[in-house]
Motif scaffolding. Sequence first.
Motif, PDB file in Angstrom:
ATOM      1  N   GLU A 280      41.505  44.309  33.795  1.00  0.00           N
ATOM      2  CA  GLU A 280      40.629  43.206  34.190  1.00  0.00           C
ATOM      3  C   GLU A 280      41.412  42.235  35.075  1.00  0.00           C
ATOM      4  O   GLU A 280      42.445  41.706  34.657  1.00  0.00           O
TER       5      GLU A 280
ATOM      6  N   ALA B 176      39.515  36.375  36.823  1.00  0.00           N
ATOM      7  CA  ALA B 176      38.070  36.193  37.024  1.00  0.00           C
ATOM      8  C   ALA B 176      37.753  35.507  38.351  1.00  0.00           C
ATOM      9  O   ALA B 176      36.707  35.777  38.952  1.00  0.00           O
TER      10      ALA B 176
ATOM     11  N   THR C 179      37.342  38.192  40.990  1.00  0.00           N
ATOM     12  CA  THR C 179      36.106  38.948  40.780  1.00  0.00           C
ATOM     13  C   THR C 179      34.901  38.123  41.212  1.00  0.00           C
ATOM     14  O   THR C 179      33.987  38.640  41.865  1.00  0.00           O
TER      15      THR C 179
END
Length: 119
Positions: free
Chosen positions: A16, A19, A22
């Motif tokens: 991941e 954020a 993303t």
Amino acid sequence: MPKTRFPAAVFGHGQEPDARFTLANERTFLAWIRTSLALIAAGVALEALPLPIEPTLRLVSAFLFLALGVLAPAHAWVSWVRIERALRESNPLPGPGFSGILAAGVIVGGLLVGIGLLV
């Protein structure tokens, strides 16, 4: 039971990412969608409104803007996938891909409209 995220071709790889990256990638995707709507609106407007543009050039430019408006979401999706996967795998970001063709198409469409106004 863990949930799988769509598309697995992206979320099934790597780790991941931050954020913020993303979300920036998602904002770029949505900007391309807005661009697509604007291109489609331009194509429809050229044919729907009684504009003083030479009819053949108006039709060609309207079709060009509509075609670009249909291609832009495909470009947005492919770019989002490529960038998100690169972020997840800590690889360098890919190049812009199809953006140059879309930019050239908008230039050609604008020139056709401009010439159509002068003819």
